[in-house]
Design a protein around this motif. Sequence first.
Motif, PDB file in Angstrom:
ATOM      1  N   MET A   1      81.303 -38.249 -34.305  1.00 55.18           N
ATOM      2  CA  MET A   1      82.381 -39.234 -34.279  1.00 55.18           C
ATOM      3  C   MET A   1      82.705 -39.631 -32.845  1.00 55.18           C
ATOM      4  O   MET A   1      82.736 -38.790 -31.951  1.00 55.18           O
ATOM      5  CB  MET A   1      83.639 -38.674 -34.946  1.00 55.18           C
ATOM      6  N   ALA A   2      82.944 -40.922 -32.650  1.00 52.33           N
ATOM      7  CA  ALA A   2      83.342 -41.407 -31.333  1.00 52.33           C
ATOM      8  C   ALA A   2      84.841 -41.191 -31.154  1.00 52.33           C
ATOM      9  O   ALA A   2      85.623 -41.319 -32.101  1.00 52.33           O
ATOM     10  CB  ALA A   2      83.003 -42.885 -31.201  1.00 52.33           C
ATOM     11  N   THR A   3      85.226 -40.848 -29.962  1.00 51.48           N
ATOM     12  CA  THR A   3      86.640 -40.632 -29.634  1.00 51.48           C
ATOM     13  C   THR A   3      87.096 -41.739 -28.690  1.00 51.48           C
ATOM     14  O   THR A   3      86.449 -42.016 -27.681  1.00 51.48           O
ATOM     15  CB  THR A   3      86.852 -39.267 -28.979  1.00 51.48           C
ATOM     16  N   VAL A   4      88.215 -42.387 -29.050  1.00 49.03           N
ATOM     17  CA  VAL A   4      88.750 -43.460 -28.214  1.00 49.03           C
ATOM     18  C   VAL A   4      90.203 -43.149 -27.881  1.00 49.03           C
ATOM     19  O   VAL A   4      90.900 -42.444 -28.619  1.00 49.03           O
ATOM     20  CB  VAL A   4      88.664 -44.828 -28.920  1.00 49.03           C
ATOM     21  N   ASP A   5      90.659 -43.688 -26.765  1.00 50.84           N
ATOM     22  CA  ASP A   5      92.050 -43.516 -26.366  1.00 50.84           C
ATOM     23  C   ASP A   5      92.951 -44.445 -27.170  1.00 50.84           C
ATOM     24  O   ASP A   5      92.577 -45.573 -27.505  1.00 50.84           O
ATOM     25  CB  ASP A   5      92.217 -43.825 -24.871  1.00 50.84           C
ATOM     26  N   ILE A   6      94.128 -43.919 -27.479  1.00 52.11           N
ATOM     27  CA  ILE A   6      95.161 -44.749 -28.120  1.00 52.11           C
ATOM     28  C   ILE A   6      96.147 -45.149 -27.036  1.00 52.11           C
ATOM     29  O   ILE A   6      96.635 -44.308 -26.284  1.00 52.11           O
ATOM     30  CB  ILE A   6      95.890 -43.977 -29.232  1.00 52.11           C
ATOM     31  N   LYS A   7      96.442 -46.441 -26.945  1.00 52.93           N
ATOM     32  CA  LYS A   7      97.359 -46.934 -25.925  1.00 52.93           C
ATOM     33  C   LYS A   7      98.673 -47.370 -26.561  1.00 52.93           C
ATOM     34  O   LYS A   7      98.712 -47.780 -27.720  1.00 52.93           O
ATOM     35  CB  LYS A   7      96.720 -48.099 -25.166  1.00 52.93           C
ATOM     36  N   ASP A   8      99.734 -47.260 -25.770  1.00 50.09           N
ATOM     37  CA  ASP A   8     101.032 -47.730 -26.255  1.00 50.09           C
ATOM     38  C   ASP A   8     101.297 -49.137 -25.733  1.00 50.09           C
ATOM     39  O   ASP A   8     100.447 -49.746 -25.064  1.00 50.09           O
ATOM     40  CB  ASP A   8     102.148 -46.756 -25.863  1.00 50.09           C
ATOM     41  N   GLY A  11     100.626 -49.905 -22.130  1.00 53.57           N
ATOM     42  CA  GLY A  11      99.272 -49.747 -21.626  1.00 53.57           C
ATOM     43  C   GLY A  11      98.902 -48.329 -21.253  1.00 53.57           C
ATOM     44  O   GLY A  11      97.810 -48.084 -20.748  1.00 53.57           O
ATOM     45  N   ALA A  12      99.810 -47.375 -21.475  1.00 49.51           N
ATOM     46  CA  ALA A  12      99.549 -45.973 -21.119  1.00 49.51           C
ATOM     47  C   ALA A  12      98.859 -45.252 -22.278  1.00 49.51           C
ATOM     48  O   ALA A  12      99.007 -45.628 -23.445  1.00 49.51           O
ATOM     49  CB  ALA A  12     100.859 -45.273 -20.767  1.00 49.51           C
ATOM     50  N   LYS A  13      98.118 -44.209 -21.939  1.00 46.42           N
ATOM     51  CA  LYS A  13      97.435 -43.420 -22.963  1.00 46.42           C
ATOM     52  C   LYS A  13      98.464 -42.653 -23.779  1.00 46.42           C
ATOM     53  O   LYS A  13      99.337 -41.982 -23.232  1.00 46.42           O
ATOM     54  CB  LYS A  13      96.439 -42.456 -22.310  1.00 46.42           C
ATOM     55  N   ALA A  14      98.354 -42.750 -25.103  1.00 45.74           N
ATOM     56  CA  ALA A  14      99.319 -42.105 -25.991  1.00 45.74           C
ATOM     57  C   ALA A  14      98.626 -41.184 -26.986  1.00 45.74           C
ATOM     58  O   ALA A  14      99.197 -40.829 -28.011  1.00 45.74           O
ATOM     59  CB  ALA A  14     100.138 -43.156 -26.737  1.00 45.74           C
ATOM     60  N   GLY A  15      97.389 -40.795 -26.694  1.00 50.80           N
ATOM     61  CA  GLY A  15      96.655 -39.901 -27.582  1.00 50.80           C
ATOM     62  C   GLY A  15      95.220 -40.373 -27.736  1.00 50.80           C
ATOM     63  O   GLY A  15      94.755 -41.279 -27.031  1.00 50.80           O
ATOM     64  N   THR A  16      94.526 -39.747 -28.667  1.00 48.07           N
ATOM     65  CA  THR A  16      93.134 -40.119 -28.946  1.00 48.07           C
ATOM     66  C   THR A  16      92.937 -40.260 -30.452  1.00 48.07           C
ATOM     67  O   THR A  16      93.698 -39.715 -31.245  1.00 48.07           O
ATOM     68  CB  THR A  16      92.148 -39.065 -28.405  1.00 48.07           C
ATOM     69  N   ALA A  17      91.918 -41.003 -30.823  1.00 44.51           N
ATOM     70  CA  ALA A  17      91.575 -41.185 -32.241  1.00 44.51           C
ATOM     71  C   ALA A  17      90.073 -41.036 -32.412  1.00 44.51           C
ATOM     72  O   ALA A  17      89.297 -41.425 -31.532  1.00 44.51           O
ATOM     73  CB  ALA A  17      92.033 -42.556 -32.720  1.00 44.51           C
ATOM     74  N   GLU A  18      89.674 -40.449 -33.523  1.00 45.42           N
ATOM     75  CA  GLU A  18      88.260 -40.302 -33.832  1.00 45.42           C
ATOM     76  C   GLU A  18      87.844 -41.394 -34.800  1.00 45.42           C
ATOM     77  O   GLU A  18      88.478 -41.615 -35.830  1.00 45.42           O
ATOM     78  CB  GLU A  18      87.988 -38.930 -34.439  1.00 45.42           C
ATOM     79  N   LEU A  19      86.776 -42.099 -34.455  1.00 42.56           N
ATOM     80  CA  LEU A  19      86.263 -43.187 -35.279  1.00 42.56           C
ATOM     81  C   LEU A  19      85.048 -42.705 -36.059  1.00 42.56           C
ATOM     82  O   LEU A  19      84.105 -42.168 -35.482  1.00 42.56           O
ATOM     83  CB  LEU A  19      85.883 -44.386 -34.405  1.00 42.56           C
ATOM     84  N   SER A  20      85.074 -42.895 -37.350  1.00 42.02           N
ATOM     85  CA  SER A  20      84.000 -42.426 -38.226  1.00 42.02           C
ATOM     86  C   SER A  20      82.680 -43.115 -37.885  1.00 42.02           C
ATOM     87  O   SER A  20      82.618 -44.349 -37.738  1.00 42.02           O
ATOM     88  CB  SER A  20      84.370 -42.703 -39.682  1.00 42.02           C
ATOM     89  N   VAL A 123      86.639 -52.583 -28.944  1.00 45.27           N
ATOM     90  CA  VAL A 123      87.660 -52.089 -29.876  1.00 45.27           C
ATOM     91  C   VAL A 123      88.764 -51.417 -29.077  1.00 45.27           C
ATOM     92  O   VAL A 123      88.507 -50.517 -28.278  1.00 45.27           O
ATOM     93  CB  VAL A 123      87.060 -51.106 -30.893  1.00 45.27           C
ATOM     94  N   VAL A 124      89.999 -51.865 -29.280  1.00 48.54           N
ATOM     95  CA  VAL A 124      91.160 -51.291 -28.607  1.00 48.54           C
ATOM     96  C   VAL A 124      92.095 -50.732 -29.681  1.00 48.54           C
ATOM     97  O   VAL A 124      92.506 -51.458 -30.592  1.00 48.54           O
ATOM     98  CB  VAL A 124      91.910 -52.353 -27.771  1.00 48.54           C
ATOM     99  N   VAL A 125      92.401 -49.455 -29.586  1.00 54.27           N
ATOM    100  CA  VAL A 125      93.306 -48.817 -30.560  1.00 54.27           C
ATOM    101  C   VAL A 125      94.669 -48.649 -29.902  1.00 54.27           C
ATOM    102  O   VAL A 125      94.773 -48.142 -28.770  1.00 54.27           O
ATOM    103  CB  VAL A 125      92.753 -47.454 -31.020  1.00 54.27           C
ATOM    104  N   VAL A 126      95.708 -49.079 -30.596  1.00 50.71           N
ATOM    105  CA  VAL A 126      97.063 -49.040 -30.032  1.00 50.71           C
ATOM    106  C   VAL A 126      98.025 -48.368 -31.004  1.00 50.71           C
ATOM    107  O   VAL A 126      97.768 -48.300 -32.212  1.00 50.71           O
ATOM    108  CB  VAL A 126      97.576 -50.464 -29.711  1.00 50.71           C
ATOM    109  N   LYS A 127      99.109 -47.878 -30.460  1.00 50.85           N
ATOM    110  CA  LYS A 127     100.205 -47.389 -31.293  1.00 50.85           C
ATOM    111  C   LYS A 127     100.909 -48.581 -31.920  1.00 50.85           C
ATOM    112  O   LYS A 127     100.903 -49.681 -31.359  1.00 50.85           O
ATOM    113  CB  LYS A 127     101.203 -46.582 -30.451  1.00 50.85           C
ATOM    114  N   PRO A 128     101.533 -48.413 -33.072  1.00 49.61           N
ATOM    115  CA  PRO A 128     102.288 -49.526 -33.664  1.00 49.61           C
ATOM    116  C   PRO A 128     103.358 -50.033 -32.699  1.00 49.61           C
ATOM    117  O   PRO A 128     104.018 -49.251 -32.014  1.00 49.61           O
ATOM    118  CB  PRO A 128     102.920 -48.893 -34.914  1.00 49.61           C
TER     119      PRO A 128
END
Length: 208
Positions: A1-8, A11-20, A123-128
Amino acid sequence: MATVDIKDAKGAKAGTAELSDAVYGIEPNMHVMHRTVNAQRASWREGTANTKTRGMVRGGGKKPWRQKGTGRARQGTIRAPQWRGGGVVFGPHSRSYDQKVNSKEIKLAMRSALSAKQQAGDVVVVKPFEFEKPSTKQATAALKALELAGTKITLIIKNDDVDTFLSFRNIPGVEILPVNNINAYDLIDNKKLVIQDDCLPYIEEVLA
């Protein structure tokens, strides 16, 4: 699985997410993507153009002059195509432009689109986005903080996230896509694909 940073939103890092890998890590099938997008665009055509043939035009039931002896070319009706006001030859008629694409192809096309975007780093993953009320000003500031200002993006949000929808809808270049409406065309038609992290489980459940 690829791991990407989650941004708020700042623009700051707010965690990580694993992409299937089953959704974001396959070899993109360009043929199926092309076929699915073409079918999707064709389905948007209304197909309402219509012309009348000589049999549909009103009038012209009487032969305009006798067959022989006038010196003129023989004519059977004044609604023949060569007459002004006559029928149209080979003109368009109302039709459906729908093309049949099965559900497996549609899902493969979406997985291919997501994989191609992920492999390209788009692909950019963000917090709600937590808006107290709809605010285009705050939405614009969030895009600037994420370094996406002026970039054509598709933003995938939860179906009931009304405040985010209202905040981003008037910003040029931003296409807002509720997660249950994801489709191959909108996943491809952007420079950056922005996904709220709470939408990831739904996408993987539907497409994996």
